[in-house]
Design a protein around this motif. Structure first.
Motif, PDB file in Angstrom:
ATOM      1  N   UNK A 162       0.812  -1.206   0.000  1.00  0.00           N
ATOM      2  CA  UNK A 162       0.000   0.000   0.000  1.00  0.00           C
ATOM      3  C   UNK A 162       0.849   1.260   0.000  1.00  0.00           C
ATOM      4  N   UNK A 163       1.859   1.270   0.867  1.00  0.00           N
ATOM      5  CA  UNK A 163       2.753   2.427   0.933  1.00  0.00           C
ATOM      6  C   UNK A 163       3.495   2.602  -0.391  1.00  0.00           C
ATOM      7  N   UNK A 164       4.024   1.529  -0.909  1.00  0.00           N
ATOM      8  CA  UNK A 164       4.822   1.597  -2.134  1.00  0.00           C
ATOM      9  C   UNK A 164       3.989   2.078  -3.323  1.00  0.00           C
ATOM     10  N   UNK A 165       2.717   1.670  -3.374  1.00  0.00           N
ATOM     11  CA  UNK A 165       1.877   2.040  -4.508  1.00  0.00           C
ATOM     12  C   UNK A 165       1.352   3.470  -4.403  1.00  0.00           C
ATOM     13  N   UNK A 166       0.978   3.899  -3.200  1.00  0.00           N
ATOM     14  CA  UNK A 166       0.322   5.194  -3.046  1.00  0.00           C
ATOM     15  C   UNK A 166       1.277   6.336  -2.715  1.00  0.00           C
ATOM     16  N   UNK A 167       2.382   6.063  -2.030  1.00  0.00           N
ATOM     17  CA  UNK A 167       3.209   7.159  -1.547  1.00  0.00           C
ATOM     18  C   UNK A 167       3.755   8.056  -2.652  1.00  0.00           C
ATOM     19  N   UNK A 168       4.218   7.532  -3.784  1.00  0.00           N
ATOM     20  CA  UNK A 168       4.672   8.446  -4.835  1.00  0.00           C
ATOM     21  C   UNK A 168       3.581   9.420  -5.276  1.00  0.00           C
ATOM     22  N   UNK A 169       2.334   8.950  -5.339  1.00  0.00           N
ATOM     23  CA  UNK A 169       1.225   9.839  -5.685  1.00  0.00           C
ATOM     24  C   UNK A 169       1.027  10.893  -4.597  1.00  0.00           C
ATOM     25  N   UNK A 170       1.090  10.464  -3.336  1.00  0.00           N
ATOM     26  CA  UNK A 170       0.851  11.391  -2.226  1.00  0.00           C
ATOM     27  C   UNK A 170       1.949  12.448  -2.150  1.00  0.00           C
ATOM     28  N   UNK A 171       3.184  12.042  -2.375  1.00  0.00           N
ATOM     29  CA  UNK A 171       4.292  12.991  -2.313  1.00  0.00           C
ATOM     30  C   UNK A 171       4.248  13.978  -3.478  1.00  0.00           C
ATOM     31  N   UNK A 172       3.735  13.524  -4.615  1.00  0.00           N
ATOM     32  CA  UNK A 172       3.715  14.383  -5.807  1.00  0.00           C
ATOM     33  C   UNK A 172       2.590  15.400  -5.768  1.00  0.00           C
ATOM     34  N   UNK A 173       1.542  15.144  -4.997  1.00  0.00           N
ATOM     35  CA  UNK A 173       0.416  16.067  -4.965  1.00  0.00           C
ATOM     36  C   UNK A 173       0.680  17.201  -3.979  1.00  0.00           C
ATOM     37  N   UNK A 174      -0.010  18.293  -4.162  1.00  0.00           N
ATOM     38  CA  UNK A 174       0.171  19.439  -3.263  1.00  0.00           C
ATOM     39  C   UNK A 174      -0.798  19.408  -2.092  1.00  0.00           C
ATOM     40  N   UNK A 175      -1.891  18.669  -2.222  1.00  0.00           N
ATOM     41  CA  UNK A 175      -2.902  18.601  -1.177  1.00  0.00           C
ATOM     42  C   UNK A 175      -2.409  17.786   0.016  1.00  0.00           C
ATOM     43  N   UNK A 176      -2.829  18.124   1.217  1.00  0.00           N
ATOM     44  CA  UNK A 176      -2.462  17.332   2.397  1.00  0.00           C
ATOM     45  C   UNK A 176      -2.986  15.901   2.275  1.00  0.00           C
ATOM     46  N   UNK A 177      -2.261  14.962   2.866  1.00  0.00           N
ATOM     47  CA  UNK A 177      -2.661  13.560   2.815  1.00  0.00           C
ATOM     48  C   UNK A 177      -2.279  12.875   4.117  1.00  0.00           C
ATOM     49  N   UNK A 178      -2.993  11.805   4.404  1.00  0.00           N
ATOM     50  CA  UNK A 178      -2.755  11.013   5.613  1.00  0.00           C
ATOM     51  C   UNK A 178      -2.592   9.556   5.230  1.00  0.00           C
TER      52      UNK A 178
END
Length: 286
Positions: free
Chosen positions: A128-144
């Motif tokens: 889950x971390x490996x698949x989603x984290x690149x997307x989360x880091x690339x976006x400007x919106x806050x994420x949890x």
């Protein structure tokens, strides 16, 4: 609940292991109380349950989609991440919740039982971390990112070794991930470890025992865990607490502070004193 609504309303939440228990409770609370769009994922054997959860949310005016995903399959989880971002845009929250249980003396546990726990409880979080984290880091919106550990992540109990080991691993993974996200400049991505106490679920019903050796001991431990449900909180109550603490910025999120924080204190004292663990009757005991 006010702060939770302000922080999470309108965002998309992806929750694994969402067919029942905490996962379903989180999905319902996120969609119906916080106004989030939810993507609820579970394995094919629980596809009907997760579809029913989504249908119930939609009937009550929420936004929900179901996905059949085996978190032990890295490609399947990557596919989920890519589809969600393509269809819904930035992800506000990822909850790595999927988990399974295994009872029995460690030397009686089948290799398949051990590997099942590791592949779902540990590898599933990694995928889950490996698949989603690149997307989360690339976006400007806050994420949890919320990784479901357990009160078992800070204690040790006999006859549940694969599960307890896996939750210690999830806690360590999450503590390291929190630091790595900061080092990578991801100040907009907040990582938390969730340590629930007793929450009503099907995990003990679906748990595996042993094929040989002391089957009685494995089944007795299962029965003891069933009795825990007599004082378990509801998934909805757990979800409200989890989202509230996430909105407040807590790293260690606990559903029952008295018992879970007590377990954390006991663990710290045991390590400092170098005291060997004694057999515990219940990992939920205060």
């Amino acid at each position: 609940m006010g702060a939770s609504v302000e922080v999470f309303s309108g965002g998309t939440a992806v929750i694994t292991g969402a067919g029942a228990g905490i996962g379903a409770g989180l999905g319902r609370h996120a969609a119906l109380s916080l106004g989030m769009r939810v993507v609820l994922a579970d394995v094919d054997v629980d596809a009907e349950a997760v579809e029913e959860t989504c249908a119930g949310i939609v009937r009550e005016g929420g936004r929900a989609s179901a996905a059949v995903v085996d978190v032990s399959d890295a490609e399947a989880v990557q596919g989920l991440a890519d589809r969600v971002v393509e269809e819904f845009g930035p992800v506000r929250m990822l909850v790595n919740n999927a988990g399974v249980q295994q009872f029995g003396y460690l030397w009686d546990v089948p290799v398949s039982g051990w590997e099942r726990v590791v592949s779902v409880n540990v590898n599933g979080v990694f995928h889950g971390v490996r698949a989603f984290m690149p997307h989360l880091l690339a976006q400007s919106e806050p994420a949890w990112v919320l990784n479901l550990a357990s009160i078992g992540a800070v204690r040790a109990w006999p006859l549940q070794t694969p599960y307890i080991m896996s939750k210690h691993a999830v806690l360590a993974l999450t503590e390291c991930l929190h630091q790595e996200v900061a080092l990578a400049g991801g100040s907009h991505v907040r990582v938390s470890a969730v340590l629930p106490g007793a929450v009503a679920s099907r995990i003990f019903d679906d748990a595996r025992g042993v094929d040989g050796g002391d089957r009685g001991a494995a089944e007795a431990e299962r029965e003891a865990m069933f009795r825990v449900h007599e004082r378990a909180i509801s998934p909805e109550e757990a979800a409200e607490t989890i989202f509230r603490q996430a909105a407040d910025g807590e790293f260690y999120i606990v559903t029952q502070p008295e018992s879970v924080l007590g377990a954390m204190r006991d663990r710290a004292e045991q390590l400092v004193a170098r005291r060997a663990p004694a057999p515990a009757r219940s990992r939920f005991s205060e």
